[in-house]
Write an enzyme that holds these catalytic residues in place. Structure first.
Site, PDB file in Angstrom:
ATOM      1  CG  ASP A  98      -0.386  -0.636   2.433  1.00 61.71           C
ATOM      2  OD1 ASP A  98       0.858  -0.734   2.527  1.00 61.71           O
ATOM      3  OD2 ASP A  98      -1.157  -1.015   3.325  1.00 61.71           O
ATOM      4  CD  GLU A 167      -4.244   3.807   7.023  1.00 63.50           C
ATOM      5  OE1 GLU A 167      -5.252   3.585   7.712  1.00 63.50           O
ATOM      6  OE2 GLU A 167      -3.111   3.397   7.330  1.00 63.50           O
TER       7      GLU A 167
HETATM    8 ZN    ZN Z   1      -3.435   2.191   8.989  1.00 67.73          ZN
HETATM    9 ZN    ZN Z   2      -1.667   0.089   7.353  1.00 65.67          ZN
END
Ligand code: ZN
Ligand code: ZN
Length: 438
Positions: A98, A167
């Site tokens: 990510d 997130e």
């Molecule tokens: Zn996070």
């Molecule tokens: Zn994370």
């Protein structure tokens, strides 16, 4: 032992001893790549970007992937970047990192601490990699560099995705909807890491089955009949109804679910009324729910509706003014590690870092949008591993003082970068070579 079982045992033993030989090559290449990844990590740490604003980060990932010979596609479902590396006939493995950071003001005091500021709805907000996605990216690049350097040791196709907006629990869904599994080679396996500050560096957390909980949000609007605070007998007070609901919601997990079935019902916000002497017309509440199975979450939501309706009925509200219970459409499904893949990875990881460094961590009630990669019609086996990120010395020092490491999303989050990255690269490169080895 039957002859078939003996044969499987024999093949596995040969594979394991062949793997032991390659383990040393993986370790030394990973050590070399850690030097590069650590510098990259410091750069990313100093230049964090919020979810859906990962423009420069994505550019850097494109550059890194191209440099080591990946075919790169930008803007897959937003800012996500997909790289493909073809290395002959074989299986296809997806590795995910990510990219997004958080609106948090960094307080670590590191010389490479972030001083970046971004904009949310016109307001300036400080930004920090407080969830370790900087480590995930640099470990991911280090793993890919290691695998390219050792490409004679494996065959197949690597699909590498640097994903936006974890997130917000959006990035994986948007990449999937934009053809991650149809425009690119379909993975036979998908893997990722998340750092874990409570786990020592040098160790990984690995388990089959549930790892991260599913997340749903619910809004409840409780109606009443408002009026003067001095005449409660002429009103129906929604604050009292809401209070009963909050109390009774606590009995869902404790009294209605099996003690062996984990779930969470948290009322995170409650708003009603304006003045001490006015009984309001309505109260609004927001809840977060955590679960590991569909059956559990269905029971929890049904109980929330039943408890809310009946608290209002008890107070004398008419049937057409019972509470409105709204389940928000955005959700994070649980991360469910494939058990066969997890046991195979356990074998490879223990061949490299030893069984004593692989911890069967319990499931956590936080959410991670990696789970979505395993829940499409392609039915891809996934495995998300915890990557220990605090040095053993720091954990011991804190323990002696009766403290714990700063958690994820803390402005003080202080991982042991080098050792975390090195273990991450070693184990993940080992996993891929274990799965795709010659
Ligand atoms: Zn996070
Ligand atoms: Zn994370």
């Amino acid at each position: 032992m039957t002859s078939k079982l003996y044969l499987i045992f024999l093949v596995m033993s040969i594979q394991i001893s062949a793997f032991a030989q390659i383990a040393n090559k993986i370790k030394s290449e990973a050590q070399k790549q850690t030097v590069y990844s650590l510098e990259l990590c410091k750069h990313l740490h100093q230049n964090p970007e919020l979810s859906l604003q990962e423009f420069e980060t994505a550019k850097r990932m494109v550059k890194e992937l191209k440099e080591i010979g990946f075919e790169v596609t930008k803007n897959v479902g937003g800012n996500s970047v997909v790289g493909i590396f073809r290395n002959g006939e074989g299986q296809t493995v997806l590795l995910r990192t990510d990219m997004d950071a958080l609106p948090i003001e960094e307080k670590t005091g590191f010389d490479f601490a972030s001083t970046k500021v971004a904009e949310i709805n016109g307001d300036a907000v400080p930004v920090m990699h407080a969830c370790g996605h900087d480590i995930h990216m640099s470990t991911w690049i280090g793993t890919l560099r290691t695998l390219v350097a050792l490409k004679n040791e494996w065959k197949g196709t690597l699909v590498a995705i640097a994903q936006q907006a974890e997130e917000l629990s959006k990035g994986s869904q948007e990449a999937i909807e934009d053809g991650l599994f149809t425009r690119f080679p379909k993975p036979d396996y998908a893997m990722a890491y998340h750092i874990n500050p409570e786990l020592e560096t040098g160790k990984i957390g690995l388990r089959g089955g549930p790892v991260f909980a599913g997340v749903k949000s619910v809004e409840i609007t409780v109606y009443g009949i408002g009026g003067h605070g001095a005449y409660p007998q002429k009103c129906i007070d929604p604050i009292v109804i809401a209070s009963r609901i909050v109390g009774d919601l606590q009995t869902i997990v404790s009294r209605e679910l099996s003690p062996t079935e984990p779930a969470v019902v948290t009322v995170g916000s409650i708003h009603g009324g304006t003045r001490p002497n006015i009984i309001p017309d309505e109260v609004k509440m927001e809840l977060t729910l955590r679960y590991f199975s569909e059956e559990t979450i269905e029971k929890v939501i049904a109980a929330i509706r039943r408890i809310s309706d009946n608290a209002s009925r008890t107070a004398g509200m008419p049937e057409d003014k019972l509470p409105k219970v709204y389940v928000l459409p955005v959700e994070t499904p649980p991360v469910l590690n494939d058990s066969e893949l997890s046991s195979a990875l356990y074998g490879f990881a223990s061949g490299i870092i030893g069984t004593e460094n692989i911890i069967e961590t319990p499931p956590e009630m936080v959410g991670e949008d990696f789970g979505k990669y395993g829940l499409t019609k392609e039915d891809i086996p996934i495995c998300l591993m915890w990557l220990g990120s605090t040095s053993p010395e720091e954990i011991k020092r804190l323990k002696d003082e009766g403290k714990k490491p700063y958690p994820l999303h803390s402005p003080h989050l202080n991982p042991d970068y080098k050792n975390t990255i090195e273990t991450g690269i070693t184990v993940m490169a080992g996993n891929v070579i274990g799965l795709m080895g010659n």
